[in-house]
Design an enzyme around this catalytic site. Structure first.
Site, PDB file in Angstrom:
ATOM      1  N   ILE A  14       0.826  -1.213   0.000  1.00  0.00           N
ATOM      2  CA  ILE A  14       0.000   0.000   0.000  1.00  0.00           C
ATOM      3  C   ILE A  14       0.858   1.261   0.000  1.00  0.00           C
ATOM      4  CG2 ILE A  14      -0.367   0.240   2.509  1.00  0.00           C
ATOM      5  CD1 ILE A  14      -2.915   0.785  -0.349  1.00  0.00           C
ATOM      6  N   SER A  36      11.809   1.124   7.141  1.00  0.00           N
ATOM      7  CA  SER A  36      11.309  -0.205   6.806  1.00  0.00           C
ATOM      8  C   SER A  36      12.464  -1.170   6.989  1.00  0.00           C
ATOM      9  CB  SER A  36      10.831  -0.200   5.346  1.00  0.00           C
ATOM     10  OG  SER A  36       9.801  -1.126   5.133  1.00  0.00           O
ATOM     11  N   ARG A  37      12.165  -2.366   7.503  1.00  0.00           N
ATOM     12  CA  ARG A  37      13.253  -3.302   7.832  1.00  0.00           C
ATOM     13  C   ARG A  37      13.920  -3.864   6.589  1.00  0.00           C
ATOM     14  NH1 ARG A  37       9.431  -7.237  10.817  1.00  0.00           N
ATOM     15  NH2 ARG A  37       8.585  -6.901   8.732  1.00  0.00           N
ATOM     16  N   LYS A  90      -5.626   1.757   7.720  1.00  0.00           N
ATOM     17  CA  LYS A  90      -6.709   0.981   8.308  1.00  0.00           C
ATOM     18  C   LYS A  90      -6.287  -0.480   8.370  1.00  0.00           C
ATOM     19  CE  LYS A  90      -8.255  -1.604   5.836  1.00  0.00           C
ATOM     20  NZ  LYS A  90      -7.850  -2.784   4.965  1.00  0.00           N
ATOM     21  N   ASP A 168     -10.100  -7.695   6.706  1.00  0.00           N
ATOM     22  CA  ASP A 168      -9.164  -6.666   6.227  1.00  0.00           C
ATOM     23  C   ASP A 168      -9.820  -5.865   5.101  1.00  0.00           C
ATOM     24  OD1 ASP A 168      -6.229  -5.530   6.015  1.00  0.00           O
ATOM     25  OD2 ASP A 168      -6.880  -6.051   3.989  1.00  0.00           O
TER      26      ASP A 168
HETATM   27  P1  NAP Z   1       2.473  -5.478   3.030  1.00  0.00           P
HETATM   28  O1  NAP Z   1       2.686  -5.365   1.568  1.00  0.00           O
HETATM   29  O2  NAP Z   1       2.667  -6.781   3.694  1.00  0.00           O
HETATM   30  O3  NAP Z   1       3.448  -4.361   3.588  1.00  0.00           O
HETATM   31  C1  NAP Z   1       3.564  -3.950   4.878  1.00  0.00           C
HETATM   32  C2  NAP Z   1       5.026  -3.673   5.181  1.00  0.00           C
HETATM   33  O4  NAP Z   1       5.091  -3.426   6.562  1.00  0.00           O
HETATM   34  C3  NAP Z   1       5.911  -4.870   4.921  1.00  0.00           C
HETATM   35  O5  NAP Z   1       6.417  -4.863   3.616  1.00  0.00           O
HETATM   36  C4  NAP Z   1       6.987  -4.733   5.982  1.00  0.00           C
HETATM   37  O6  NAP Z   1       8.115  -4.017   5.461  1.00  0.00           O
HETATM   38  C5  NAP Z   1       6.365  -3.860   7.064  1.00  0.00           C
HETATM   39  N1  NAP Z   1       6.189  -4.578   8.328  1.00  0.00           N
HETATM   40  C6  NAP Z   1       6.523  -4.116   9.552  1.00  0.00           C
HETATM   41  N2  NAP Z   1       6.212  -5.010  10.483  1.00  0.00           N
HETATM   42  C7  NAP Z   1       5.675  -6.068   9.865  1.00  0.00           C
HETATM   43  C8  NAP Z   1       5.164  -7.305  10.312  1.00  0.00           C
HETATM   44  N3  NAP Z   1       5.149  -7.638  11.612  1.00  0.00           N
HETATM   45  N4  NAP Z   1       4.675  -8.180   9.385  1.00  0.00           N
HETATM   46  C9  NAP Z   1       4.677  -7.865   8.069  1.00  0.00           C
HETATM   47  N5  NAP Z   1       5.163  -6.678   7.598  1.00  0.00           N
HETATM   48  C10 NAP Z   1       5.648  -5.801   8.487  1.00  0.00           C
HETATM   49  O7  NAP Z   1       0.998  -5.001   3.454  1.00  0.00           O
HETATM   50  P2  NAP Z   1       0.094  -3.898   2.747  1.00  0.00           P
HETATM   51  O8  NAP Z   1      -0.779  -4.515   1.740  1.00  0.00           O
HETATM   52  O9  NAP Z   1       0.926  -2.751   2.349  1.00  0.00           O
HETATM   53  O10 NAP Z   1      -0.863  -3.538   3.973  1.00  0.00           O
HETATM   54  C11 NAP Z   1      -0.412  -2.788   5.066  1.00  0.00           C
HETATM   55  C12 NAP Z   1      -1.604  -2.095   5.710  1.00  0.00           C
HETATM   56  O11 NAP Z   1      -2.240  -1.293   4.727  1.00  0.00           O
HETATM   57  C13 NAP Z   1      -2.659  -3.067   6.239  1.00  0.00           C
HETATM   58  O12 NAP Z   1      -3.196  -2.596   7.439  1.00  0.00           O
HETATM   59  C14 NAP Z   1      -3.713  -3.067   5.143  1.00  0.00           C
HETATM   60  O13 NAP Z   1      -5.011  -3.329   5.652  1.00  0.00           O
HETATM   61  C15 NAP Z   1      -3.614  -1.629   4.651  1.00  0.00           C
HETATM   62  N6  NAP Z   1      -4.098  -1.489   3.273  1.00  0.00           N
HETATM   63  C16 NAP Z   1      -3.685  -2.327   2.286  1.00  0.00           C
HETATM   64  C17 NAP Z   1      -4.225  -2.209   1.010  1.00  0.00           C
HETATM   65  C18 NAP Z   1      -3.809  -3.117  -0.131  1.00  0.00           C
HETATM   66  O14 NAP Z   1      -4.439  -3.074  -1.209  1.00  0.00           O
HETATM   67  N7  NAP Z   1      -2.767  -3.921  -0.007  1.00  0.00           N
HETATM   68  C19 NAP Z   1      -5.170  -1.229   0.752  1.00  0.00           C
HETATM   69  C20 NAP Z   1      -5.517  -0.350   1.756  1.00  0.00           C
HETATM   70  C21 NAP Z   1      -4.980  -0.506   3.005  1.00  0.00           C
HETATM   71  P3  NAP Z   1       9.569  -4.311   6.094  1.00  0.00           P
HETATM   72  O15 NAP Z   1       9.727  -5.805   6.151  1.00  0.00           O
HETATM   73  O16 NAP Z   1      10.496  -3.654   5.120  1.00  0.00           O
HETATM   74  O17 NAP Z   1       9.572  -3.683   7.446  1.00  0.00           O
END
Ligand code: NAP
Length: 314
Positions: A14, A36-37, A90, A168
């Site tokens: 996101i 970011s890690r 969110k 989610d």
């Molecule tokens: P994601 O791709 O998994 O990315 C989240 C990033 O957060 C990871 O790449 C990771 O980066 C970091 N992180 C830090 N602590 C973590 C942990 N314990 N476990 C996993 N990752 C961790 O997820 P995302 O889709 O971006 O979603 C993140 C948030 O945005 C969620 O709350 C989701 O509901 C919201 N969201 C997502 C979307 C969508 O379409 N994907 C849309 C709207 C909102 P590092 O490893 O580099 O730290």
């Protein structure tokens, strides 16, 4: 006014899909660093943790947190204790109480906390709210069905405890429902379907009631392939309103209304800038409370194990 210097935290899907493009257009914010890690953003300072980022660049005034909900509270609390303004993706947290704790910290440190609900900024949502205000609502049907493998590839955190599973995306629907309905609703029954190898549901059916006997039903499913569905249909005494494509489109009695283009994340950053300028916070927990209620009241049933790689379970 000079733009607010901002650090972006948790560079994943996101952050890249929405936050970086919106921040590049934002007049209210200047993206100066990322934490970011395992990832970084070209052209700005990158750090492995928020603590290092805030120590190295003390004039960062705001942070926007994009990591999964289970990993957000500690970082948000740390930033608020430093007097930084905080924007939360969110859902705002893994529990209601931790977000209430953050709201208290924001108030005591003179910082703004913004618990975002991006779907509320979909272009059909405010026109739908306006239209519904003057009508008598009988029934609302919410259908939110998408393919988790397509939209959340490999995101195992979503099926871990606190990841919410199908809630989610489902909480996005609930964020719209709680915005457009002119009255409160409460959960009367739910059935949650859990894969046998997972800690969060892959599907959920919910029933709510309103004060005049209004019925709201919601069906969430993460196993939808082919056509994806993010629809809300409201039957009223003055016609039937339909929000589709997650609130991007609005029609009344089958006739589409012009609601303008999608700009959800531009809207979020504009609102965050407004809150900071006004010295206010915006923390509405209604959508997360309905999800918590579903976990409290819902009946549970098991289903076949879920693997992101469909051949893994064969
Ligand atoms: P994601 O791709 O998994 O990315 C989240 C990033 O957060 C990871 O790449 C990771 O980066 C970091 N992180 C830090 N602590 C973590 C942990 N314990 N476990 C996993 N990752 C961790 O997820 P995302 O889709 O971006 O979603 C993140 C948030 O945005 C969620 O709350 C989701 O509901 C919201 N969201 C997502 C979307 C969508 O379409 N994907 C849309 C709207 C909102 P590092 O490893 O580099 O730290």
């Amino acid at each position: 006014m000079a733009p607010v210097k901002l650090g972006l935290v948790g560079i994943g899907k996101i952050a890249r899909d929405q936050h970086l493009p919106s921040l590049s257009r934002s007049l209210g914010f200047e993206l100066v660093a990322a934490a970011s890690r395992n990832a970084g953003v070209d052209g700005i300072a990158n750090f492995a943790s928020t603590a290092e980022m805030l120590e190295a660049i003390p004039d960062i005034a705001a942070v926007s947190l994009c990591m999964p909900p289970q990993a957000r509270h500690e970082t948000a609390a740390e930033a608020l204790r430093h007097g930084k303004h905080v924007m939360l993706e969110k859902p705002p947290g893994a529990t209601l109480s931790e977000v209430e704790h953050l709201a208290g910290l924001a108030a005591s440190h003179g910082a703004s906390l913004f618990a975002t609900w991006h779907s509320r900024h979909a272009p059909g949502v405010e026109p739908a709210r306006e239209w519904l205000k003057s009508r008598s609502i009988r029934r609302m049907t919410v259908t939110w069905k998408e393919d988790v493998r397509h939209w959340h590839p490999g995101q195992d955190w979503i099926f871990e405890a606190g990841g919410l599973g199908v809630f989610d995306p489902g909480i996005n629907a609930l964020s719209i429902v709680t915005r457009i309905l002119p009255f409160p609703i409460w959960l009367t029954g739910a059935e949650l379907t859990f894969p046998d190898n997972r800690q969060a549901p892959i599907a959920a059916d919910l029933a709510f009631a309103g004060p005049q006997g209004e019925a709201v039903e919601a069906a969430f499913d993460f196993r939808q392939t082919g056509q994806q569905t993010w629809d809300i249909v409201v039957e009223t005494d003055g016609g039937t309103l339909k929000l589709s494509m997650g609130g991007a489109k609005l029609s009344v009695d089958g006739e589409e209304r012009d609601v303008g283009p999608e700009a959800e994340y531009d809207g979020l950053y504009a609102r965050f800038a407004e809150l900071i300028a006004a010295g206010q916070s915006d923390v509405d927990l209604a959508p997360l409370r309905h999800v918590a209620d579903a976990f409290l009241l819902g009946r549970r049933r098991g289903t076949e194990p879920f693997h992101f790689d469909p051949s893994a379970g064969a």
